[in-house]
Motif scaffolding. Sequence first.
Motif, PDB file in Angstrom:
ATOM      1  N   SER A 224       0.855  -1.195   0.000  1.00 46.72           N
ATOM      2  CA  SER A 224       0.000   0.000   0.000  1.00 46.72           C
ATOM      3  C   SER A 224       0.886   1.238   0.000  1.00 46.72           C
ATOM      4  O   SER A 224       2.002   1.219   0.543  1.00 46.72           O
ATOM      5  N   LYS A 225       0.394   2.294  -0.600  1.00 44.27           N
ATOM      6  CA  LYS A 225       1.171   3.526  -0.669  1.00 44.27           C
ATOM      7  C   LYS A 225       1.038   4.289   0.652  1.00 44.27           C
ATOM      8  O   LYS A 225      -0.062   4.602   1.093  1.00 44.27           O
ATOM      9  N   LEU A 226       2.180   4.569   1.278  1.00 46.36           N
ATOM     10  CA  LEU A 226       2.184   5.350   2.520  1.00 46.36           C
ATOM     11  C   LEU A 226       2.090   6.838   2.228  1.00 46.36           C
ATOM     12  O   LEU A 226       1.247   7.549   2.757  1.00 46.36           O
ATOM     13  N   ILE A 227       2.991   7.290   1.406  1.00 45.74           N
ATOM     14  CA  ILE A 227       3.004   8.697   1.011  1.00 45.74           C
ATOM     15  C   ILE A 227       3.736   8.806  -0.317  1.00 45.74           C
ATOM     16  O   ILE A 227       4.720   8.091  -0.561  1.00 45.74           O
ATOM     17  N   GLY A 228       3.222   9.654  -1.173  1.00 51.57           N
ATOM     18  CA  GLY A 228       3.849   9.859  -2.472  1.00 51.57           C
ATOM     19  C   GLY A 228       3.878  11.324  -2.818  1.00 51.57           C
ATOM     20  O   GLY A 228       3.374  12.173  -2.072  1.00 51.57           O
ATOM     21  N   THR A 229       4.466  11.621  -3.936  1.00 56.60           N
ATOM     22  CA  THR A 229       4.549  13.015  -4.351  1.00 56.60           C
ATOM     23  C   THR A 229       3.218  13.541  -4.879  1.00 56.60           C
ATOM     24  O   THR A 229       3.121  14.729  -5.204  1.00 56.60           O
ATOM     25  N   ASP A 230       2.181  12.677  -4.937  1.00 57.93           N
ATOM     26  CA  ASP A 230       0.853  13.218  -5.193  1.00 57.93           C
ATOM     27  C   ASP A 230       0.363  13.977  -3.955  1.00 57.93           C
ATOM     28  O   ASP A 230      -0.416  14.917  -4.066  1.00 57.93           O
ATOM     29  N   PHE A 231       0.849  13.590  -2.763  1.00 55.17           N
ATOM     30  CA  PHE A 231       0.549  14.326  -1.533  1.00 55.17           C
ATOM     31  C   PHE A 231       1.500  15.497  -1.343  1.00 55.17           C
ATOM     32  O   PHE A 231       1.177  16.455  -0.655  1.00 55.17           O
ATOM     33  N   SER A 232       2.686  15.403  -1.916  1.00 57.24           N
ATOM     34  CA  SER A 232       3.734  16.412  -1.716  1.00 57.24           C
ATOM     35  C   SER A 232       4.350  16.796  -3.057  1.00 57.24           C
ATOM     36  O   SER A 232       5.495  16.470  -3.358  1.00 57.24           O
ATOM     37  N   PRO A 233       3.585  17.510  -3.897  1.00 53.02           N
ATOM     38  CA  PRO A 233       3.992  17.713  -5.303  1.00 53.02           C
ATOM     39  C   PRO A 233       5.107  18.723  -5.534  1.00 53.02           C
ATOM     40  O   PRO A 233       5.484  18.959  -6.677  1.00 53.02           O
ATOM     41  N   TYR A 234       5.651  19.333  -4.479  1.00 51.08           N
ATOM     42  CA  TYR A 234       6.778  20.251  -4.663  1.00 51.08           C
ATOM     43  C   TYR A 234       8.036  19.711  -3.993  1.00 51.08           C
ATOM     44  O   TYR A 234       8.966  20.451  -3.704  1.00 51.08           O
ATOM     45  N   THR A 235       8.049  18.395  -3.771  1.00 50.76           N
ATOM     46  CA  THR A 235       9.203  17.756  -3.142  1.00 50.76           C
ATOM     47  C   THR A 235      10.250  17.368  -4.164  1.00 50.76           C
ATOM     48  O   THR A 235      11.448  17.576  -3.952  1.00 50.76           O
ATOM     49  N   ILE A 236       9.822  16.808  -5.288  1.00 49.39           N
ATOM     50  CA  ILE A 236      10.751  16.321  -6.304  1.00 49.39           C
ATOM     51  C   ILE A 236      10.476  17.056  -7.620  1.00 49.39           C
ATOM     52  O   ILE A 236       9.465  16.818  -8.280  1.00 49.39           O
ATOM     53  N   ILE A 237      11.371  17.944  -7.958  1.00 52.28           N
ATOM     54  CA  ILE A 237      11.243  18.802  -9.139  1.00 52.28           C
ATOM     55  C   ILE A 237      12.394  18.492 -10.092  1.00 52.28           C
ATOM     56  O   ILE A 237      13.565  18.538  -9.704  1.00 52.28           O
ATOM     57  N   ASP A 238      12.057  18.172 -11.332  1.00 51.55           N
ATOM     58  CA  ASP A 238      13.081  17.880 -12.340  1.00 51.55           C
ATOM     59  C   ASP A 238      13.396  19.128 -13.156  1.00 51.55           C
ATOM     60  O   ASP A 238      12.480  19.855 -13.581  1.00 51.55           O
ATOM     61  N   VAL A 239      14.677  19.351 -13.370  1.00 57.46           N
ATOM     62  CA  VAL A 239      15.122  20.536 -14.114  1.00 57.46           C
ATOM     63  C   VAL A 239      16.089  20.125 -15.216  1.00 57.46           C
ATOM     64  O   VAL A 239      16.720  19.066 -15.156  1.00 57.46           O
ATOM     65  N   LEU A 240      16.189  20.982 -16.219  1.00 55.56           N
ATOM     66  CA  LEU A 240      17.202  20.819 -17.269  1.00 55.56           C
ATOM     67  C   LEU A 240      18.368  21.739 -16.927  1.00 55.56           C
ATOM     68  O   LEU A 240      18.173  22.938 -16.671  1.00 55.56           O
ATOM     69  N   ILE A 241      19.554  21.170 -16.907  1.00 61.05           N
ATOM     70  CA  ILE A 241      20.765  21.904 -16.527  1.00 61.05           C
ATOM     71  C   ILE A 241      21.684  21.978 -17.742  1.00 61.05           C
ATOM     72  O   ILE A 241      21.926  20.977 -18.418  1.00 61.05           O
ATOM     73  N   VAL A 242      22.190  23.163 -18.036  1.00 63.71           N
ATOM     74  CA  VAL A 242      23.124  23.338 -19.139  1.00 63.71           C
ATOM     75  C   VAL A 242      24.506  23.655 -18.571  1.00 63.71           C
ATOM     76  O   VAL A 242      24.630  24.356 -17.557  1.00 63.71           O
ATOM     77  N   ARG A 243      25.523  23.089 -19.187  1.00 60.20           N
ATOM     78  CA  ARG A 243      26.897  23.397 -18.780  1.00 60.20           C
ATOM     79  C   ARG A 243      27.119  24.894 -18.927  1.00 60.20           C
ATOM     80  O   ARG A 243      26.853  25.489 -19.971  1.00 60.20           O
ATOM     81  N   SER A 244      27.626  25.538 -17.868  1.00 60.29           N
ATOM     82  CA  SER A 244      27.747  27.000 -17.849  1.00 60.29           C
ATOM     83  C   SER A 244      28.564  27.519 -19.026  1.00 60.29           C
ATOM     84  O   SER A 244      28.166  28.483 -19.702  1.00 60.29           O
ATOM     85  N   GLU A 245      29.704  26.884 -19.291  1.00 57.63           N
ATOM     86  CA  GLU A 245      30.568  27.334 -20.385  1.00 57.63           C
ATOM     87  C   GLU A 245      29.880  27.175 -21.738  1.00 57.63           C
ATOM     88  O   GLU A 245      30.007  28.033 -22.624  1.00 57.63           O
ATOM     89  N   PHE A 246      29.121  26.081 -21.897  1.00 57.04           N
ATOM     90  CA  PHE A 246      28.412  25.862 -23.155  1.00 57.04           C
ATOM     91  C   PHE A 246      27.346  26.931 -23.363  1.00 57.04           C
ATOM     92  O   PHE A 246      27.160  27.433 -24.481  1.00 57.04           O
TER      93      PHE A 246
END
Length: 531
Positions: A224-246
């Motif tokens: 059974s699901k105890l807790i998921g990010t449907d309850f906490s939707p700002y816990t795991i955020i995916d981002v795109l990262i670009v190499r600074s020099e590039f």
Amino acid sequence: MRVTTVAALGILVVGSVAAVVWKYTAPVLEQRAKIQTSDAARLKGTVQIGVDNFIGYWLLCSPQQRTLMRNDGYDQKCVDDEADYAGRFQKLKEGKLQFAVATVDSYELNALTSQYPGLMVTVIDRSTGADAAVACNDKVKNIDDLKRGGLKIAFAVGTPSEHLLKVVGARFDISQWREADKSWRIETKSSAEAAKKCQGGEADVAVMWEPDITKTLKRNPKASKLIGTDFSPYTIIDVLIVRSEFATRNPEVVTKLLKNYFLTLSHYRQNPGEAVDDALAYVNANATAETRLTQDDVKSAMKGVTWINLAENATLWFGIAEPEPGTLPKFALIDVIESTAKILTDSGDFTPGHRPPDDAGLMVQSRFVKDLYETGLASGEKVDAKDADSLSREFSELTEDQWKSNFRELGTLRVRPVNFPSGTDTLSVEARENVDHIAEAIRSFPKARIVIEGHTSTRGDSQENLLLSQDRAEAVARYLQVTFRVSPNRIRAVGYGGSKAKEVVQTREESNREYLGRLPRVVVKLVMESY
């Protein structure tokens, strides 16, 4: 005779050298000829993105995205490193990758040794159910049960799964997770391995991401699901990262990739059937017969991810424009970076001098989203301004009977002491500051309702204590409503007087006076609707 021999040997040596040179240069010349006489001649370069098989990343690696990039003259390749985050960021630093995707927490934690070689240029998605802690048996019914000893928890080290555990431990005060004894940990290399530990009975709880959550709940009737990010939707955020020099040297490539990504997101939203087919191909690319997913599995997994469009990036995450007329821009990405750093510090991951920059803005570059937004590319895209302010979320009104029967307890929040002057329900300055911390914790769980319990000591008249505890619980509720615009329908305030004193355990070191002084307290519990 000698001259002839030397000449012959010279010719032989030259010929041998020429043969060796030809052996190694011929393939290069042949490849160059193929490029010059084929469509590859149109390519301006190759762009490599570090990824793993998380379903949230499939859009970046989709056929549509690759086609758009090729039309712009770039061969885009996704490099799956099987969630080797530290290795991914090291390759970004070395220039072997131009881009990388990661969760905010993973970048803050795993890029520390590589000195944060990139900048977050867009928010890809937020996990709204794609990550979860799953009870593998009936030993664990809610988060408070995790505070008991003797449980085994499986999770992939250095991944969003571990961060979800840290958030739960910090918000719900599971102190033993921060102690030296780590016998409760079953450390795995992947979500799939954690799922196997759950299925095999080695773990009482497994923290996983999709598609492993769906598969585990399907295969294990006791899970059974105890807790998921449907309850906490700002816990795991995916981002795109670009190499600074590039980004500095090739800003036009960054702009093209982001533009094509947002066009790809729009394309698949208009073609959901094609989206499922292409996402299925992505997650099954390296799957075995045992781990392959079906279309239904993928549909279920995709429900746990909310992809962020350009308009949302500009107005809610990067603070570039107003979400609605008369409202202030939101800087949710900065908020997430800062709150994540606090969680990681609380968990002992960071120490003074060994932590991310104090200024979260040093990890962010908003110019690319800003430039694209100002071209009108986001025209027609929807933005829910309330989505960025989880505290002011609307809730329906409930009867007392509904409060008592329609909800299951999620867990008891970590609360700093909320003290009142003796015999009053007036919040002191210190108490108000501590209620502010309660609001910060509640912000992480926008779908949960809140039960505020007031408790007194056992001394004095029991009926007066009951009324006082009710008044104090209501005082905390009012403060949250007035200061943070929390919906009154979301909160239930209830007083217990001194009737639950046994819930507070007296330690051996405590005097009776010290123990009685801990009995007046405010307890905050989160509850979820039962289905």
